[in-house]
Design a protein around this motif. Structure first.
Motif, PDB file in Angstrom:
ATOM      1  N   ALA A 119       0.830  -1.205   0.000  1.00  0.00           N
ATOM      2  CA  ALA A 119       0.000   0.000   0.000  1.00  0.00           C
ATOM      3  C   ALA A 119       0.860   1.247   0.000  1.00  0.00           C
ATOM      4  N   ALA A 120       2.005   1.183   0.647  1.00  0.00           N
ATOM      5  CA  ALA A 120       2.891   2.349   0.727  1.00  0.00           C
ATOM      6  C   ALA A 120       3.537   2.671  -0.615  1.00  0.00           C
ATOM      7  N   ARG A 121       3.650   1.681  -1.496  1.00  0.00           N
ATOM      8  CA  ARG A 121       4.300   1.872  -2.804  1.00  0.00           C
ATOM      9  C   ARG A 121       3.367   1.457  -3.941  1.00  0.00           C
ATOM     10  N   CYS A 122       2.071   1.728  -3.756  1.00  0.00           N
ATOM     11  CA  CYS A 122       1.108   1.232  -4.741  1.00  0.00           C
ATOM     12  C   CYS A 122       1.158   2.010  -6.050  1.00  0.00           C
ATOM     13  N   GLY A 123       1.685   3.248  -6.037  1.00  0.00           N
ATOM     14  CA  GLY A 123       1.727   4.020  -7.276  1.00  0.00           C
ATOM     15  C   GLY A 123       0.339   4.192  -7.841  1.00  0.00           C
ATOM     16  N   ALA A 124       0.131   3.746  -9.084  1.00  0.00           N
ATOM     17  CA  ALA A 124      -1.177   3.868  -9.719  1.00  0.00           C
ATOM     18  C   ALA A 124      -2.054   2.639  -9.511  1.00  0.00           C
ATOM     19  N   GLN A 125      -1.590   1.683  -8.702  1.00  0.00           N
ATOM     20  CA  GLN A 125      -2.437   0.539  -8.368  1.00  0.00           C
ATOM     21  C   GLN A 125      -3.558   0.999  -7.439  1.00  0.00           C
ATOM     22  N   ASN A 126      -4.737   0.430  -7.617  1.00  0.00           N
ATOM     23  CA  ASN A 126      -5.886   0.837  -6.813  1.00  0.00           C
ATOM     24  C   ASN A 126      -5.746   0.287  -5.401  1.00  0.00           C
ATOM     25  N   LEU A 272      -7.629   3.362 -15.591  1.00  0.00           N
ATOM     26  CA  LEU A 272      -6.711   2.268 -15.285  1.00  0.00           C
ATOM     27  C   LEU A 272      -7.082   1.689 -13.933  1.00  0.00           C
ATOM     28  N   GLY A 273      -7.529   0.440 -13.924  1.00  0.00           N
ATOM     29  CA  GLY A 273      -7.857  -0.222 -12.673  1.00  0.00           C
ATOM     30  C   GLY A 273      -8.947   0.471 -11.880  1.00  0.00           C
ATOM     31  N   GLY A 274      -9.932   1.055 -12.591  1.00  0.00           N
ATOM     32  CA  GLY A 274     -11.014   1.739 -11.903  1.00  0.00           C
ATOM     33  C   GLY A 274     -10.670   3.135 -11.435  1.00  0.00           C
ATOM     34  N   GLN A 275      -9.568   3.685 -11.903  1.00  0.00           N
ATOM     35  CA  GLN A 275      -9.149   5.025 -11.501  1.00  0.00           C
ATOM     36  C   GLN A 275      -8.976   5.913 -12.740  1.00  0.00           C
ATOM     37  N   GLU A 276      -9.298   7.186 -12.584  1.00  0.00           N
ATOM     38  CA  GLU A 276      -9.194   8.122 -13.701  1.00  0.00           C
ATOM     39  C   GLU A 276      -7.742   8.523 -13.905  1.00  0.00           C
ATOM     40  N   LEU A 286      -2.359   9.652 -12.496  1.00  0.00           N
ATOM     41  CA  LEU A 286      -3.647   9.537 -11.828  1.00  0.00           C
ATOM     42  C   LEU A 286      -4.225  10.919 -11.588  1.00  0.00           C
ATOM     43  N   ALA A 287      -5.519  11.061 -11.827  1.00  0.00           N
ATOM     44  CA  ALA A 287      -6.169  12.348 -11.599  1.00  0.00           C
ATOM     45  C   ALA A 287      -6.187  12.692 -10.114  1.00  0.00           C
ATOM     46  N   ARG A 288      -6.263  11.674  -9.242  1.00  0.00           N
ATOM     47  CA  ARG A 288      -6.445  11.942  -7.814  1.00  0.00           C
ATOM     48  C   ARG A 288      -5.193  12.462  -7.119  1.00  0.00           C
ATOM     49  N   ASP A 289      -4.003  11.996  -7.553  1.00  0.00           N
ATOM     50  CA  ASP A 289      -2.804  12.417  -6.831  1.00  0.00           C
ATOM     51  C   ASP A 289      -1.584  12.660  -7.719  1.00  0.00           C
TER      52      ASP A 289
END
Length: 365
Positions: A119-126, A272-276, A286-289
């Motif tokens: 989780a700490a290094r998930c990058g663009a993984q959901n 990508l993987g349910g993320q914008e 990623l749009a979120r971060d």
């Protein structure tokens, strides 16, 4: 069929011709040629999420066919379909959908990049889908795929990771270390357990420090590990790319695209993987971060980037074809222009841009 030009073999450049007999390379013969075009082995991309507007990550076989065709036109004649972290139902559905494409030779295998990641290094993984490795899940996928699942990326610090790596290797599946916050020692424990690939080394990993070297130094220094490198000038500075390749040598460095659907497409909004994902100036984030979300790279562009970074073309072609083929167990059939091997090749102009592609002795339209 005879193709003239500068032929790139694993040991050097031969000015002459490639003889193609049926689906195989018949011979590489020195001789005088008028055309200075490059003849290079077909690229082998073991980490690819899609391209040309289509994705592998949803498990749609029609989209997979189109994405594979897009990358084939850019010289990638051997391709893995890479999934991102997903619910188990999607992993199972994608395995069922893609296994016929592997059996047909459209894909060389399935790569699960997650969900057994940090989780700490998930990058663009959901992050919603990350979890500890499950032997039951893996057994189900391997049985369902019947050999189609060829590569799984795992963070070695997660509970049960070493057991999962051992199980995968015992089934002939390549285990990779990636998206990890592991220590140097934890990474070496994964290598000892059988992990033999580093997933996009440097990216999605605890950064190296001179007193806490972490996974990067462990993977670069491990003689049994092939290190993936994303050569797009975004994931890695050219100096980092050249340094890493000098540490591993071309026999332990594999160029990969980590491409997503936006490869070959205009800037804009993607998923990508349910993320914008937003793509601007060919960079996917990623749009979120703002985390880098795969790439818009193709393997011919990766080759040009590597050569531009100072890597000799012979070494760059080994990194783009020969080494990744060997890393996934195909090193005696594809990835090199040698007699008896499958006739996969790309003709490049003097600027290393694709002119024509051949797969299994047939020209790609």
């Amino acid at each position: 069929m005879r193709i003239d030009g500068r032929v790139v073999t694993p040991t050097g450049v031969v000015t002459g011709s490639v003889e193609v007999t049926g689906t195989s390379i018949g011979a590489v013969t020195p001789g005088d040629v008028a055309d200075p075009q490059w003849i290079v082995p077909g690229f082998v991309d073991i980490h690819n999420h899609g391209g040309g507007g289509d994705t592998f990550t949803t498990g749609d076989p029609d989209a997979a066919l189109r994405a594979a065709a897009f990358h084939l036109r850019h010289g990638t004649t051997t391709l893995f379909a890479s999934l991102v972290s997903s619910p188990f139902d999607l992993m199972r559905a994608a395995t069922a959908a893609f296994t016929p494409l592997v059996d047909a030779g459209v894909l060389a295998g399935i790569h699960f990049e997650g969900p057994y990641l940090s989780a700490a290094r998930c990058g663009a993984q959901n992050p919603a889908f990350l979890r500890d490795p499950s032997l039951d899940e893996l057994e189900t996928l391997l049985t369902l795929g019947g050999g189609a699942v060829r590569l799984v990326t795992i963070a070695p610090e997660r509970a049960g990771a070493l057991d999962a790596i051992r199980m995968l290797v015992s089934h002939g599946v390549v285990a990779a270390v990636g998206h990890t916050d592991a220590t140097y020692e934890q990474t070496l424990a994964a290598v000892e357990a059988g992990a033999s690939v580093g997933t996009h080394v440097f990216n999605g990993m605890r950064p190296p420090h001179h007193r806490e070297p972490g996974p990067v130094f462990a993977l670069l220094g491990a003689p049994s590990v092939v290190c993936e490198l994303v050569a797009d000038g975004v994931h890695l500075h050219d100096g980092t790319l050249a340094f890493a390749a000098s540490v591993t040598g071309p026999d332990r460095a594999a160029l990969v695209t980590d491409a997503m659907a936006a490869a070959g497409m205009p800037d804009g909004a993607y998923e990508l993987g349910g993320q914008e994902v937003e793509v601007r100036d060919r960079v996917a984030r990623l749009a979120r971060d703002g985390a880098i979300a795969g790439s818009t790279l193709t393997m011919d562009a990766a080759l040009r980037q590597a050569v531009g970074a100072g890597i000799p073309i012979v070494d760059a072609c080994r990194m783009a074809a020969t080494t990744p083929a060997r890393a996934i167990g195909l090193g005696e059939t594809v990835g090199s222009l040698q007699p008896g091997w499958r006739a996969d090749l790309a003709i490049l102009d003097t600027d290393l841009r694709v002119v024509r592609v051949m797969r299994a002795g047939s020209w790609v339209s």
